[in-house]
Design a protein around this motif. Structure first.
Motif, PDB file in Angstrom:
ATOM      1  N   LYS A  32       0.833  -1.205   0.000  1.00  0.00           N
ATOM      2  CA  LYS A  32       0.000   0.000   0.000  1.00  0.00           C
ATOM      3  C   LYS A  32       0.872   1.262   0.000  1.00  0.00           C
ATOM      4  O   LYS A  32       0.588   2.210  -0.734  1.00  0.00           O
ATOM      5  CB  LYS A  32      -0.907  -0.021   1.233  1.00  0.00           C
ATOM      6  CG  LYS A  32      -1.931   1.065   1.285  1.00  0.00           C
ATOM      7  CD  LYS A  32      -2.824   0.853   2.516  1.00  0.00           C
ATOM      8  CE  LYS A  32      -3.924   1.862   2.603  1.00  0.00           C
ATOM      9  NZ  LYS A  32      -4.760   1.640   3.798  1.00  0.00           N
ATOM     10  N   LEU A  33       1.916   1.260   0.797  1.00  0.00           N
ATOM     11  CA  LEU A  33       2.822   2.411   0.870  1.00  0.00           C
ATOM     12  C   LEU A  33       3.466   2.667  -0.486  1.00  0.00           C
ATOM     13  O   LEU A  33       3.449   3.797  -0.989  1.00  0.00           O
ATOM     14  CB  LEU A  33       3.882   2.152   1.942  1.00  0.00           C
ATOM     15  CG  LEU A  33       4.771   3.316   2.335  1.00  0.00           C
ATOM     16  CD1 LEU A  33       5.184   3.165   3.794  1.00  0.00           C
ATOM     17  CD2 LEU A  33       6.000   3.393   1.491  1.00  0.00           C
ATOM     18  N   ARG A  35       2.520   1.577  -3.528  1.00  0.00           N
ATOM     19  CA  ARG A  35       1.535   1.913  -4.567  1.00  0.00           C
ATOM     20  C   ARG A  35       1.022   3.335  -4.390  1.00  0.00           C
ATOM     21  O   ARG A  35       0.749   4.021  -5.373  1.00  0.00           O
ATOM     22  CB  ARG A  35       0.352   0.937  -4.554  1.00  0.00           C
ATOM     23  CG  ARG A  35       0.568  -0.369  -5.267  1.00  0.00           C
ATOM     24  CD  ARG A  35       1.161  -0.259  -6.650  1.00  0.00           C
ATOM     25  NE  ARG A  35       0.319   0.294  -7.667  1.00  0.00           N
ATOM     26  CZ  ARG A  35      -0.057  -0.345  -8.766  1.00  0.00           C
ATOM     27  NH1 ARG A  35       0.310  -1.586  -8.980  1.00  0.00           N
ATOM     28  NH2 ARG A  35      -0.794   0.258  -9.664  1.00  0.00           N
ATOM     29  N   THR A  36       0.901   3.789  -3.159  1.00  0.00           N
ATOM     30  CA  THR A  36       0.456   5.154  -2.916  1.00  0.00           C
ATOM     31  C   THR A  36       1.478   6.143  -3.453  1.00  0.00           C
ATOM     32  O   THR A  36       1.113   7.122  -4.122  1.00  0.00           O
ATOM     33  CB  THR A  36       0.199   5.389  -1.409  1.00  0.00           C
ATOM     34  OG1 THR A  36      -0.849   4.511  -0.996  1.00  0.00           O
ATOM     35  CG2 THR A  36      -0.193   6.822  -1.131  1.00  0.00           C
ATOM     36  N   ASP A  39       1.224   5.670  -7.409  1.00  0.00           N
ATOM     37  CA  ASP A  39      -0.047   6.045  -8.045  1.00  0.00           C
ATOM     38  C   ASP A  39      -0.525   7.456  -7.706  1.00  0.00           C
ATOM     39  O   ASP A  39      -0.955   8.194  -8.587  1.00  0.00           O
ATOM     40  CB  ASP A  39      -1.150   5.056  -7.663  1.00  0.00           C
ATOM     41  CG  ASP A  39      -0.893   3.642  -8.175  1.00  0.00           C
ATOM     42  OD1 ASP A  39      -0.116   3.483  -9.143  1.00  0.00           O
ATOM     43  OD2 ASP A  39      -1.468   2.708  -7.607  1.00  0.00           O
ATOM     44  N   LYS A  40      -0.474   7.822  -6.445  1.00  0.00           N
ATOM     45  CA  LYS A  40      -1.012   9.122  -6.040  1.00  0.00           C
ATOM     46  C   LYS A  40      -0.007  10.263  -6.183  1.00  0.00           C
ATOM     47  O   LYS A  40      -0.395  11.416  -6.336  1.00  0.00           O
ATOM     48  CB  LYS A  40      -1.493   9.078  -4.592  1.00  0.00           C
ATOM     49  CG  LYS A  40      -2.751   8.287  -4.396  1.00  0.00           C
ATOM     50  CD  LYS A  40      -3.282   8.468  -2.995  1.00  0.00           C
ATOM     51  CE  LYS A  40      -4.593   7.725  -2.860  1.00  0.00           C
ATOM     52  NZ  LYS A  40      -5.240   7.979  -1.580  1.00  0.00           N
ATOM     53  N   THR A  50       2.535  13.389   4.452  1.00  0.00           N
ATOM     54  CA  THR A  50       1.577  13.203   3.362  1.00  0.00           C
ATOM     55  C   THR A  50       1.310  11.721   3.131  1.00  0.00           C
ATOM     56  O   THR A  50       0.158  11.307   2.962  1.00  0.00           O
ATOM     57  CB  THR A  50       2.097  13.873   2.072  1.00  0.00           C
ATOM     58  OG1 THR A  50       2.345  15.251   2.350  1.00  0.00           O
ATOM     59  CG2 THR A  50       1.109  13.748   0.943  1.00  0.00           C
ATOM     60  N   ILE A  51       2.365  10.917   3.133  1.00  0.00           N
ATOM     61  CA  ILE A  51       2.191   9.466   2.969  1.00  0.00           C
ATOM     62  C   ILE A  51       1.349   8.911   4.117  1.00  0.00           C
ATOM     63  O   ILE A  51       0.413   8.133   3.892  1.00  0.00           O
ATOM     64  CB  ILE A  51       3.552   8.743   2.913  1.00  0.00           C
ATOM     65  CG1 ILE A  51       4.343   9.158   1.685  1.00  0.00           C
ATOM     66  CG2 ILE A  51       3.356   7.223   2.933  1.00  0.00           C
ATOM     67  CD1 ILE A  51       5.795   8.713   1.702  1.00  0.00           C
ATOM     68  N   ALA A  54      -2.216   9.727   3.650  1.00  0.00           N
ATOM     69  CA  ALA A  54      -2.798   9.040   2.494  1.00  0.00           C
ATOM     70  C   ALA A  54      -3.104   7.573   2.765  1.00  0.00           C
ATOM     71  O   ALA A  54      -4.066   7.025   2.220  1.00  0.00           O
ATOM     72  CB  ALA A  54      -1.866   9.168   1.292  1.00  0.00           C
ATOM     73  N   ILE A  55      -2.302   6.917   3.599  1.00  0.00           N
ATOM     74  CA  ILE A  55      -2.536   5.486   3.861  1.00  0.00           C
ATOM     75  C   ILE A  55      -3.101   5.235   5.257  1.00  0.00           C
ATOM     76  O   ILE A  55      -3.224   4.080   5.666  1.00  0.00           O
ATOM     77  CB  ILE A  55      -1.270   4.629   3.625  1.00  0.00           C
ATOM     78  CG1 ILE A  55      -0.165   4.940   4.622  1.00  0.00           C
ATOM     79  CG2 ILE A  55      -0.784   4.767   2.190  1.00  0.00           C
ATOM     80  CD1 ILE A  55       1.009   3.976   4.561  1.00  0.00           C
ATOM     81  N   SER A  56      -3.427   6.309   5.969  1.00  0.00           N
ATOM     82  CA  SER A  56      -4.001   6.203   7.327  1.00  0.00           C
ATOM     83  C   SER A  56      -3.124   5.368   8.248  1.00  0.00           C
ATOM     84  O   SER A  56      -3.582   4.442   8.914  1.00  0.00           O
ATOM     85  CB  SER A  56      -5.411   5.618   7.270  1.00  0.00           C
ATOM     86  OG  SER A  56      -6.255   6.430   6.499  1.00  0.00           O
TER      87      SER A  56
END
Length: 108
Positions: A32-33, A35-36, A39-40, A50-51, A54-56
């Motif tokens: 998830k980290l 890909r964020t 992708d984002k 910010t990361i 974005a991934i809570s």
């Protein structure tokens, strides 16, 4: 418990599969980290806060648990401007790294 207390290679693989840990040792948060960032944030650079938002995930957890492993194996880089996904991270997901990162990959 399932293998009567005997850990074999097969038992270990089955346990890792249950935990959703892949052959690279990545779990759901590692994937998830990365890909964020890809992708984002276009592969980075992106700041830790910010990361985390974005991934809570707590920024301390990212910095102390997830980042060291990803840095060690060359999937993430920390730059003065923020975190950057390396060409190896793109390759893991079957993606082509942006041209500027492929050119700069000699730095990793």
């Amino acid at each position: 418990m399932r293998a009567a207390g005997t850990i074999t290679l097969e038992v270990a693989r089955a346990a890792l599969k249950l935990l959703e840990v892949d052959e690279h040792g990545f779990d759901e948060i590692d994937r998830k980290l990365l890909r964020t960032i890809i992708d984002k944030f276009g592969g980075g650079p992106v700041g830790l806060n910010t990361i985390a938002a974005a991934i809570s995930e707590e920024k301390d957890a990212i910095e102390e648990i997830y980042e060291p492993f990803l840095l060690q194996i060359g999937f993430l880089d920390r730059t003065p401007r923020g975190r950057v996904a390396t060409p190896a991270a793109y390759g893991y997901f079957g993606l082509a790294a942006p041209a500027d990162q492929r050119r700069d990959s000699r730095l990793w």
